[in-house]
Design an enzyme around this catalytic site. Sequence first.
Site, short mmCIF file in Angstrom:
data_model
loop_
_atom_site.label_atom_id
_atom_site.label_comp_id
_atom_site.label_asym_id
_atom_site.label_seq_id
_atom_site.Cartn_x
_atom_site.Cartn_y
_atom_site.Cartn_z
N ALA A 56 0.85 -1.20 0.00
CA ALA A 56 0.00 0.00 0.00
C ALA A 56 0.88 1.25 0.00
O ALA A 56 1.83 1.34 0.80
CB ALA A 56 -0.91 0.00 1.22
N VAL A 143 16.55 1.42 15.44
CA VAL A 143 17.80 1.94 16.03
C VAL A 143 18.99 1.32 15.32
O VAL A 143 19.08 0.10 15.19
CB VAL A 143 17.91 1.58 17.53
CG1 VAL A 143 19.13 2.26 18.14
CG2 VAL A 143 16.66 1.95 18.28
N GLY A 145 20.15 1.28 12.22
CA GLY A 145 20.13 0.74 10.86
C GLY A 145 20.34 -0.77 10.87
O GLY A 145 19.55 -1.52 11.46
N ASP A 211 15.94 12.64 16.41
CA ASP A 211 16.08 11.25 15.97
C ASP A 211 16.98 10.47 16.94
O ASP A 211 16.65 9.35 17.35
CB ASP A 211 16.67 11.25 14.54
CG ASP A 211 16.85 9.84 14.00
OD1 ASP A 211 15.88 9.26 13.51
OD2 ASP A 211 17.99 9.33 14.07
N LYS A 215 16.02 7.26 19.47
CA LYS A 215 16.75 5.98 19.49
C LYS A 215 17.31 5.71 20.89
O LYS A 215 17.32 4.56 21.36
CB LYS A 215 17.86 6.01 18.45
CG LYS A 215 17.31 6.02 17.03
CD LYS A 215 18.38 6.39 16.02
CE LYS A 215 17.88 6.31 14.60
NZ LYS A 215 18.80 6.95 13.64
N1 HSE Z 1 17.83 9.67 9.57
C1 HSE Z 1 18.31 8.55 10.30
C2 HSE Z 1 19.80 8.70 10.53
C3 HSE Z 1 18.01 7.30 9.53
O1 HSE Z 1 20.41 9.55 9.86
O2 HSE Z 1 20.37 8.02 11.37
C4 HSE Z 1 18.25 6.02 10.27
O3 HSE Z 1 17.42 5.93 11.39
#
Ligand code: HSE
Length: 393
Positions: A56, A143, A145, A211, A215
């Site tokens: 979707a 968290v 990647g 961000d 995390k």
């Molecule tokens: N924008 C985030 C970063 C992406 O730069 O770490 C990964 O969570």
Amino acid sequence: MQTLPRVLCSSDAISSATSPATTRAQGLGLLGCGTVGSGVARRLLASHPGLIRGIAVRDPHKSRDIAWDDFSSDAFDLVDDPAVRVVVECIGGLGLARELILRAIARGKDVVTANKDLIATEGPWLAAFAARTGASLRYEAAVGGAIPIVRALGSSLAGEHVLEIGGVLNGTTNFILDAMESGARYDEALEEAQRLGFAESDPRSDVDGHDAAHKLAILAGLAFRRPSVSRSLGRRGIADISSADIEAGAARGLRLKLLAVARRAGDAIEAGVTPAYVPEDHPFARARGAENVVRVLGRGCGPLVFSGAGAGGDATASAVVADVLAALESRERVPAHDGEDLVVRSLRAPVLVRFADGRVVMGDAISLDALEASGAGGRRDVASIIPVWSDAA
Ligand code: HSE
């Protein structure tokens, strides 16, 4: 902790969770097909043909570079499809993504998400909600990647007494600071990070430290095994950092990083996000480009350092797909935390003060809150005040 919305706690919603159709179904519904979603789709179409039941997206007519030609615009319909057992949310944010995740949990489905904003603000009660409906909620990709830190904390380190958790948790800001070290300008480095798919759709979330705070809240909850949300964390970003700050550190063997750390300090947990100088040979200093470094310091395990690709479509998709496979085999749920919410106070560190006339002096330890409140102490002669990271003795 938030209470559950009445509509989602109804017996209808919960009983549909355990209907035979849902328990037997193996299909996957993918919500969103941007940088991360398309990476997930590509991998699963190649490795598990027939698994994806639907995708979707907001605009089904947009051309996309994946072997799928039946995009739908009705994400709610896809979540409700009895053939869908695993719902993978790659939309992000707190609006539509949240509604869809709530709906999937209410129907007892397995949810996989990379949505750190949602998990960091509402994760504890969502986990409790999922426990009630028989759903599962997995968020390895939220968290670090591709770094498998969520699962490591939830299972491999489940018996560890963690003393400290955190490090470099945002790839975009690390990419920018790294590029500035090599002479790039802040704005060109940010543009490049956006072009490479590292930055959030609104990059202020990266550069202002939101961000990283999200995390950190997720990691702190897992590490200290208490409900934890990001609004209680002090936070400074990198928007005010200048090349002169980076050079002042380099002249003293220090690299400038955006650190996000939570650690035990006596009976309290001290936590926050801040640009900080780190000695060049410290594990936190080793993150290059969009890499992340997460260090777990445990009473028994000592320092464990996890590092690698912290941002980008492929890296994040790798973690999402691992969660999908775990969901299909019903393995390794992230544990729900209980007890009192984690209470944190502001991180403390000594500071490097750079004066407008070029002098640089070391200042005493100060808390991030106090630093935020004083700014540069209101003094025109002070160009910047940046914490210097020191490991607990
Ligand atoms: N924008 C985030 C970063 C992406 O730069 O770490 C990964 O969570």
